[in-house]
Design an enzyme around this catalytic site. Structure first.
Site, PDB file in Angstrom:
ATOM      1  N   ASP A 245      -8.887  20.797  25.063  1.00 50.48           N
ATOM      2  CA  ASP A 245     -10.159  22.424  25.358  1.00 50.48           C
ATOM      3  C   ASP A 245      -8.983  23.600  25.477  1.00 50.48           C
ATOM      4  O   ASP A 245      -8.911  23.617  26.650  1.00 50.48           O
ATOM      5  CB  ASP A 245     -11.126  22.273  25.830  1.00 50.48           C
ATOM      6  CG  ASP A 245     -12.198  23.200  26.022  1.00 50.48           C
ATOM      7  OD1 ASP A 245     -12.300  24.307  24.891  1.00 50.48           O
ATOM      8  OD2 ASP A 245     -13.239  22.844  26.011  1.00 50.48           O
ATOM      9  N   HIS A 359     -17.763  21.588  15.695  1.00 52.69           N
ATOM     10  CA  HIS A 359     -17.529  22.871  16.447  1.00 52.69           C
ATOM     11  C   HIS A 359     -15.810  23.404  16.400  1.00 52.69           C
ATOM     12  O   HIS A 359     -16.481  24.853  16.102  1.00 52.69           O
ATOM     13  CB  HIS A 359     -17.863  21.789  17.603  1.00 52.69           C
ATOM     14  CG  HIS A 359     -17.506  22.991  18.705  1.00 52.69           C
ATOM     15  ND1 HIS A 359     -18.788  23.915  19.266  1.00 52.69           N
ATOM     16  CD2 HIS A 359     -16.671  24.055  19.074  1.00 52.69           C
ATOM     17  CE1 HIS A 359     -18.082  24.645  20.236  1.00 52.69           C
ATOM     18  NE2 HIS A 359     -16.928  24.683  20.361  1.00 52.69           N
TER      19      HIS A 359
HETATM   20  C1  LIG Z   1     -19.812  30.891  21.449  1.00 49.82           C
HETATM   21  C2  LIG Z   1     -19.047  30.509  22.319  1.00 49.82           C
HETATM   22  C3  LIG Z   1     -18.690  28.735  22.351  1.00 49.82           C
HETATM   23  C4  LIG Z   1     -19.586  28.508  23.336  1.00 49.82           C
HETATM   24  C5  LIG Z   1     -20.385  27.961  24.275  1.00 49.82           C
HETATM   25  C6  LIG Z   1     -17.988  27.131  22.748  1.00 49.82           C
HETATM   26  C7  LIG Z   1     -18.772  25.442  23.363  1.00 49.82           C
HETATM   27  C8  LIG Z   1     -17.717  24.134  23.828  1.00 49.82           C
HETATM   28  N1  LIG Z   1     -16.889  24.496  23.301  1.00 49.82           N
HETATM   29  C9  LIG Z   1     -16.406  22.825  23.711  1.00 49.82           C
HETATM   30  C10 LIG Z   1     -15.491  22.360  22.782  1.00 49.82           C
HETATM   31  C11 LIG Z   1     -13.971  22.609  22.139  1.00 49.82           C
HETATM   32  N2  LIG Z   1     -14.135  23.914  22.003  1.00 49.82           N
HETATM   33  C12 LIG Z   1     -13.563  24.614  20.979  1.00 49.82           C
HETATM   34  C13 LIG Z   1     -13.132  25.237  20.095  1.00 49.82           C
HETATM   35  C14 LIG Z   1     -13.814  26.926  20.269  1.00 49.82           C
HETATM   36  N3  LIG Z   1     -14.479  26.910  20.454  1.00 49.82           N
HETATM   37  C15 LIG Z   1     -15.012  28.256  20.209  1.00 49.82           C
HETATM   38  C16 LIG Z   1     -16.012  28.787  21.357  1.00 49.82           C
HETATM   39  C17 LIG Z   1     -17.079  28.187  21.894  1.00 49.82           C
HETATM   40  N4  LIG Z   1     -17.131  27.232  22.082  1.00 49.82           N
HETATM   41  C18 LIG Z   1     -14.114  28.805  20.057  1.00 49.82           C
HETATM   42  C19 LIG Z   1     -13.751  30.519  19.553  1.00 49.82           C
HETATM   43  C20 LIG Z   1     -13.123  27.755  19.582  1.00 49.82           C
HETATM   44  C21 LIG Z   1     -11.674  28.044  18.991  1.00 49.82           C
HETATM   45  C22 LIG Z   1     -11.985  28.018  17.362  1.00 49.82           C
HETATM   46  C23 LIG Z   1     -10.423  28.603  16.471  1.00 49.82           C
HETATM   47  O1  LIG Z   1      -9.920  29.965  16.863  1.00 49.82           O
HETATM   48  O2  LIG Z   1     -10.642  27.620  15.522  1.00 49.82           O
HETATM   49  C24 LIG Z   1     -12.270  23.321  20.832  1.00 49.82           C
HETATM   50  C25 LIG Z   1     -11.352  22.547  19.718  1.00 49.82           C
HETATM   51  C26 LIG Z   1      -9.751  23.516  20.598  1.00 49.82           C
HETATM   52  C27 LIG Z   1      -9.953  24.765  20.618  1.00 49.82           C
HETATM   53  O3  LIG Z   1      -9.300  25.314  20.319  1.00 49.82           O
HETATM   54  O4  LIG Z   1     -10.474  24.745  21.497  1.00 49.82           O
HETATM   55  C28 LIG Z   1     -12.980  22.040  21.650  1.00 49.82           C
HETATM   56  C29 LIG Z   1     -12.415  20.787  21.841  1.00 49.82           C
HETATM   57  C30 LIG Z   1     -16.906  22.472  24.446  1.00 49.82           C
HETATM   58  C31 LIG Z   1     -17.275  21.478  25.247  1.00 49.82           C
HETATM   59  C32 LIG Z   1     -18.327  23.244  24.609  1.00 49.82           C
HETATM   60  C33 LIG Z   1     -19.407  23.287  25.450  1.00 49.82           C
HETATM   61  C34 LIG Z   1     -19.859  22.677  26.318  1.00 49.82           C
HETATM   62 FE   LIG Z   2     -16.332  25.199  21.919  1.00 50.77          FE
END
Ligand SMILES: C=CC1=C(C)c2cc3[nH]c(cc4nc(cc5[nH]c(cc1n2)c(C)c5CCC(=O)O)C(CCC(=O)O)=C4C)c(C)c3C=C
Ligand SMILES: [Fe+2]
Length: 451
Positions: A245, A359
């Protein structure tokens, strides 16, 4: 002014020793920075600046030198506050305070002055002013960072309504919210991070004592991340669902990083020139008062993970929810962790290999009109409910120059159809204005409180 925002969150791309405080002297015992770096390289440790711990934790002659972890030091003074672009800490506390009845602008200014002084001392590895508790006595600063922010309610309490940024307007309701108001928002916000749990506690206790009669804790959340050096393969963090993440976080080296994450400065020095801010004069960003120059807005969400449900899924189904491989974070379209995701790729049946509601697909800036944020979360675990369900998840902390061009559009999108939403529950929320860093001799928020 020095920009102490050197290191980025630890990712596969930038797993490298951290140069923290430029110009620091060799370690008191004569162990050079080069030698420490060499040791770290051999052991895979991530380390901070040698010599950062002179003072409180300086070891007597002949004693075992501090480990590189304890030696990590982040500067308190700088263009931006620490704890935004510095690597995610192994231990973190997020705490909101409410001003006490009768406390106003004068008391708030005195409190921010005390807090800034304590933060500066502790981040340098020195004891807190009077009445230090000795809890961190034999530790180095351990990359301690302390960050301060102001919530919407702060401005009414202090008679500073005209200086309240429009960006602090309450976040919209989201259909998936199940928010506990008592654990949301607050007048003041403090983020403490360190790579040692005792150092983090010590700092938090000192700050809470500094608050005295001026402010009371409204809520506190404690979190953690992997400790530096815990893996021989330094990489982007994992969360409690086991996913890599943070991969696609904006990098400090990106051309548009500052524009996305920080309110523009007004030119030169901390905060630069002095406009009156919105409603009075020149602001730094289009909608920002001058006192927010070089600052940022932080959204904090306590997101419980429904781990019993999540862990029932097969590994393949878990990967489809995110759109990335669990083992190494690579996109399901192929390659390694940092390979670009191919959004159009289909399997031999014609199905998208990265599902339409995955996601990692729907959170991308190119799917949200360019909306981007810097995520700097902590995991939390507050025990098990009576029925054995873990009270655990993510303290989602994200930074942006404007929440309406960062968190809000992306969360709206998630609300409409994120495969992950079945497995998470948003339980608390906060939005805070985090001013730019304090110049030497100044305290955080001085331009607001004395402007
Ligand atoms: C509103 C914004 C976001 C929330 C709330 C959110 C919750 C959340 N995310 C994960 C796990 C992962 N998120 C990943 C990517 C990712 N998530 C957000 C935003 C929120 N996440 C963004 C902007 C992104 C990147 C998108 C991009 O630019 O490609 C990923 C993939 C790996 C990574 O890029 O980090 C994971 C895994 C959880 C578990 C969670 C709530 C508990
Ligand atoms: Fe996320």
């Amino acid at each position: 002014m020095a920009d102490q925002s050197i290191p980025q969150t630890r990712t596969a791309e930038d797993a490298r020793p951290e140069a923290v405080s430029p110009g620091t002297a060799p370690h008191a015992e004569g162990i050079s920075r080069r030698r420490l770096l060499g040791t770290a390289g051999a052991t895979g440790l991530v380390l901070g600046a040698a010599g950062g711990a002179a003072g409180y934790a300086a070891a007597p002659a002949g004693a075992t030198p501090l480990t590189s972890l304890g030696d990590g030091r982040v500067m308190f003074h700088g263009k931006h506050q620490p704890g935004i672009t510095t690597p995610t800490p192994a231990r973190g506390h997020l705490v909101a305070f409410d001003l006490a009845a009768g406390a106003g602008r004068k008391e708030a200014a005195a409190l921010l002055r005390r807090w800034s002084d304590t933060a500066r001392r502790l981040m340098a590895g020195e004891p807190a002013g009077s009445g230090d508790t000795d809890v961190a006595r034999d530790a180095g600063p351990s990359s301690l960072t302390v960050t301060f922010g102001f919530g919407h309610s702060f401005f009414g309490r202090t008679g500073l309504e005209k200086q309240r940024p429009v960006s602090l307007d309450p976040l919209p309701d989201f259909s998936s919210d199940q928010l506990d108001k008592a654990r949301s928002n607050g007048d003041l916000w403090v983020q403490v991070g360190a790579d040692d749990a005792l150092v983090a506690f010590h700092a938090l206790r000192a700050l809470q004592k500094d608050a005295g009669a001026a402010a009371r804790v409204r809520w506190q959340m404690n979190g953690f991340n992997r400790s530096p050096g815990a893996t021989a393969h330094p990489m982007t963090a994992r969360n409690l669902m086991g996913q890599v993440d943070g991969t696609r976080n904006p990098k400090t080296t990106d051309a548009d990083f500052d524009q996305r994450i920080f309110v523009p400065g007004t030119g030169g020095g901390q905060g630069g020139g002095g406009g009156e801010g919105q409603g009075g004069g020149e602001g730094s960003g289009a909608n920002d008062p001058a006192w927010m120059a070089n600052g940022s807005y932080v959204v904090v969400r306590r997101i419980r993970m429904l781990l019993d449900d999540w862990e029932e899924l097969s590994a393949k189904d878990q990967e489809d929810v995110i759109g990335r491989r669990k083992s190494d974070g690579a996109p399901l379209s192929g390659g390694g962790e940092t390979t670009d995701m191919d959004l159009e790729k289909t399997d031999r049946d014609g199905n998208l290999v990265v599902p339409i509601n995955a996601h990692a697909r729907i959170t991308r800036p190119d799917q949200n009109g360019g909306a981007a944020m810097l995520r700097r979360p902590l995991s939390y675990h507050d025990g098990f409910d009576a029925d054995g369900v873990p009270d655990a998840g993510l303290l989602f902390v994200c930074w942006q120059a404007d929440p309406l061009r960062g968190f809000v559009p992306v969360q709206r999108k998630l609300d409409r159809g994120d495969a992950l939403s079945r497995f998470v529950r948003h339980e608390a929320s906060g939005l805070f204005a985090v001013p730019g860093g304090a110049a030497e001799g100044e305290y955080v928020g001085q331009r607001l409180l004395e402007g």
